[in-house]
Design an enzyme around this catalytic site. Structure first.
Site, mmCIF file in Angstrom:
data_model
loop_
_atom_site.group_PDB
_atom_site.id
_atom_site.type_symbol
_atom_site.label_atom_id
_atom_site.label_comp_id
_atom_site.label_asym_id
_atom_site.label_seq_id
_atom_site.Cartn_x
_atom_site.Cartn_y
_atom_site.Cartn_z
ATOM 1 N N TYR A 60 0.889 -1.163 0.000
ATOM 2 C CA TYR A 60 0.000 0.000 0.000
ATOM 3 C C TYR A 60 0.925 1.209 0.000
ATOM 4 O O TYR A 60 1.587 1.488 1.003
ATOM 5 C CB TYR A 60 -0.890 -0.024 1.251
ATOM 6 C CG TYR A 60 -1.903 1.097 1.292
ATOM 7 C CD1 TYR A 60 -3.257 0.848 1.077
ATOM 8 C CD2 TYR A 60 -1.512 2.409 1.543
ATOM 9 C CE1 TYR A 60 -4.190 1.885 1.112
ATOM 10 C CE2 TYR A 60 -2.435 3.436 1.576
ATOM 11 C CZ TYR A 60 -3.774 3.166 1.368
ATOM 12 O OH TYR A 60 -4.688 4.189 1.397
ATOM 13 N N TYR A 124 1.842 5.355 6.600
ATOM 14 C CA TYR A 124 2.548 4.490 5.638
ATOM 15 C C TYR A 124 3.852 3.967 6.252
ATOM 16 O O TYR A 124 4.116 2.759 6.245
ATOM 17 C CB TYR A 124 2.815 5.276 4.346
ATOM 18 C CG TYR A 124 3.790 4.600 3.412
ATOM 19 C CD1 TYR A 124 3.420 3.467 2.672
ATOM 20 C CD2 TYR A 124 5.092 5.089 3.240
ATOM 21 C CE1 TYR A 124 4.322 2.844 1.820
ATOM 22 C CE2 TYR A 124 5.994 4.480 2.385
ATOM 23 C CZ TYR A 124 5.612 3.359 1.679
ATOM 24 O OH TYR A 124 6.519 2.739 0.830
HETATM 25 N N1 LIG Z 1 7.548 4.234 -4.581
HETATM 26 C C1 LIG Z 1 8.456 4.658 -3.736
HETATM 27 O O1 LIG Z 1 8.905 5.814 -3.787
HETATM 28 C C2 LIG Z 1 9.011 3.743 -2.671
HETATM 29 C C3 LIG Z 1 9.965 4.234 -1.780
HETATM 30 C C4 LIG Z 1 10.489 3.382 -0.810
HETATM 31 C C5 LIG Z 1 10.069 2.064 -0.731
HETATM 32 N N2 LIG Z 1 9.132 1.616 -1.588
HETATM 33 C C6 LIG Z 1 8.709 0.225 -1.449
HETATM 34 O O2 LIG Z 1 9.110 -0.479 -2.612
HETATM 35 C C7 LIG Z 1 8.155 -1.503 -2.923
HETATM 36 C C8 LIG Z 1 7.683 -1.341 -4.349
HETATM 37 O O3 LIG Z 1 7.081 -0.050 -4.497
HETATM 38 P P1 LIG Z 1 6.455 0.430 -5.881
HETATM 39 O O4 LIG Z 1 6.731 1.880 -6.005
HETATM 40 O O5 LIG Z 1 6.852 -0.497 -6.968
HETATM 41 O O6 LIG Z 1 4.901 0.262 -5.547
HETATM 42 P P2 LIG Z 1 3.649 0.443 -6.512
HETATM 43 O O7 LIG Z 1 4.093 0.849 -7.867
HETATM 44 O O8 LIG Z 1 2.670 1.307 -5.796
HETATM 45 O O9 LIG Z 1 3.095 -1.038 -6.610
HETATM 46 C C9 LIG Z 1 2.505 -1.650 -5.507
HETATM 47 C C10 LIG Z 1 1.660 -2.802 -6.019
HETATM 48 O O10 LIG Z 1 0.992 -3.366 -4.899
HETATM 49 C C11 LIG Z 1 -0.250 -3.840 -5.365
HETATM 50 N N3 LIG Z 1 -1.258 -3.881 -4.328
HETATM 51 C C12 LIG Z 1 -1.661 -2.888 -3.514
HETATM 52 N N4 LIG Z 1 -2.702 -3.295 -2.771
HETATM 53 C C13 LIG Z 1 -2.954 -4.584 -3.118
HETATM 54 C C14 LIG Z 1 -3.916 -5.544 -2.715
HETATM 55 N N5 LIG Z 1 -4.848 -5.303 -1.782
HETATM 56 N N6 LIG Z 1 -3.886 -6.758 -3.305
HETATM 57 C C15 LIG Z 1 -2.965 -7.052 -4.255
HETATM 58 N N7 LIG Z 1 -2.035 -6.170 -4.683
HETATM 59 C C16 LIG Z 1 -2.041 -4.956 -4.122
HETATM 60 C C17 LIG Z 1 -0.704 -2.824 -6.395
HETATM 61 O O11 LIG Z 1 -1.575 -3.464 -7.287
HETATM 62 P P3 LIG Z 1 -2.493 -2.607 -8.315
HETATM 63 O O12 LIG Z 1 -1.544 -1.905 -9.236
HETATM 64 O O13 LIG Z 1 -3.258 -3.634 -9.012
HETATM 65 O O14 LIG Z 1 -3.279 -1.698 -7.450
HETATM 66 C C18 LIG Z 1 0.589 -2.358 -7.017
HETATM 67 O O15 LIG Z 1 0.818 -2.974 -8.265
HETATM 68 C C19 LIG Z 1 7.060 -1.360 -1.870
HETATM 69 O O16 LIG Z 1 7.314 -2.237 -0.824
HETATM 70 C C20 LIG Z 1 7.206 0.061 -1.369
HETATM 71 O O17 LIG Z 1 6.725 0.212 -0.048
HETATM 72 C C21 LIG Z 1 8.602 2.407 -2.568
#
Ligand SMILES: NC(=O)c1ccc[n+]([C@@H]2O[C@H](COP(=O)([O-])OP(=O)(O)OC[C@H]3O[C@@H](n4cnc5c(N)ncnc54)[C@H](OP(=O)(O)O)[C@@H]3O)[C@@H](O)[C@H]2O)c1
Length: 292
Positions: A60, A124
């Site tokens: 999330y 978060y």
């Molecule tokens: N983005 C950042 O800046 C950032 C920074 C630090 C750490 N991180 C961490 O890095 C990791 C990857 O991040 P990201 O940016 O690639 O995230 P993202 O693009 O937001 O992707 C997260 C995915 O989780 C899926 N998801 C959310 N709720 C769900 C549910 N109830 N059931 C099944 N799937 C669900 C979403 O599916 P849908 O697309 O179908 O909704 C989405 O594809 C995460 O652990 C995040 O916390 C990210």
């Protein structure tokens, strides 16, 4: 090797799906295949697939929305990783999970190391920290990679937003007081892949031995303002830009529902020491990402 990948449509999940394919069979699921809030279904699928590796790229990630949906954020970012860890442990499978620099309050003043005290400022960050703890309580061959400022050229990232704004706005105001380590989703997927191919021995034992939390962001750190400037300067289609002026601003100029930590650069020496790997400098990755 059989890999069960969650979050296949996200920034990291999409890159990981293509990058990990040479390792063996990748069973990749998105929210349309499985709603992770259904913990019984999650357990059933893991037991049915019987993976050697669970890679959790699902999360999330709506930082502001999480303030009004704390239960959902906790469910996906804390309960789900706990269940994955439990199931992984039962199967002697490896769990690769990702966490965030937002577990810190950003007040340290220098780069964060893994042993630094956590103090998340928003829901978060609290939920991601709870996820780390849930995995840690279960144990097993888990690796938690705390990363930061993840971007990809697909969807809505800071990089794609800056490029979009530069084509629509003459003036762009970007904050100078947020400092972090930008991380290209593809380089994060590639280094995850390399962790596996580098090792020729028994995989479970290898990762069990290295179990823990590691910082892993693009090498170096930068302010949002300087990052935006680098995006504009490295843009291969800069002739499409109409922007005249990039103006410095402060975080307080843009009130948001969730409070954000200001300075969260990550020190990644521990990962480098244990795995012999490090991500490229954030600027090199940005240059490459803009040319994909
Ligand atoms: N983005 C950042 O800046 C950032 C920074 C630090 C750490 N991180 C961490 O890095 C990791 C990857 O991040 P990201 O940016 O690639 O995230 P993202 O693009 O937001 O992707 C997260 C995915 O989780 C899926 N998801 C959310 N709720 C769900 C549910 N109830 N059931 C099944 N799937 C669900 C979403 O599916 P849908 O697309 O179908 O909704 C989405 O594809 C995460 O652990 C995040 O916390 C990210």
């Amino acid at each position: 090797m059989k890999i069960l990948l969650f979050g296949k449509n996200g920034q990291l999940g999409w890159e990981a799906h293509r990058t990990l394919a040479p390792l063996g069979e990748v069973v990749a699921l998105g929210s349309q295949d499985l709603d992770l809030t259904r913990l019984d279904e999650l357990t059933r699928i893991i037991q049915q697939v019987r993976p050697d590796v669970i890679l959790n790229a699902a999360a999330y990630t709506a930082v502001d929305k999480a303030e009004s949906e704390p239960d959902l954020a906790m469910q996906i970012n804390a309960k789900v990783p706990g269940v994955m860890a439990e199931e992984a442990r039962k199967l002697n499978a490896i769990l690769i999970h990702y966490s965030t620099d937002y577990v810190f309050d950003g007040k340290k003043g220098t780069s964060y190391v893994e042993s630094d005290l956590t103090n998340p400022l928003n829901v978060y960050g609290q939920s991601k920290l709870a996820g780390e703890q849930a995995i840690g309580q279960v144990g097993g061959a888990y690796i938690i990679l705390r990363t930061s400022w993840v971007y990809s050229m697909r969807g809505d990232s800071f990089v794609t937003k800056v490029l979009d704004w530069s084509r629509k706005q003459k003036v762009l105001r970007i904050v100078t007081d947020q400092i972090g380590s930008p991380t290209w989703a593809r380089s994060l997927a590639e280094i995850t892949y390399t962790m596996f191919v580098r090792n020729t021995g028994e995989l479970y034992e290898y990762f069990l031995d290295k179990q823990g939390i590691y910082h892993l962001g693009g090498l170096g750190n930068v302010s949002r303002y300087d990052f935006a400037q680098a995006i504009l300067q490295s843009d291969p289609k800069s002739e499409e830009q109409i922007i005249d002026c990039l103006t410095p601003a402060l975080t307080v100029d843009f009130p948001t529902l969730a409070k954000r930590p200001l300075k969260t650069p990550l020190a990644c020496l521990c990962f480098e020491k244990v795995f012999g790997l490090s991500l490229p400098g954030w600027k090199e990755s940005l240059w490459l990402a803009l040319r994909q």
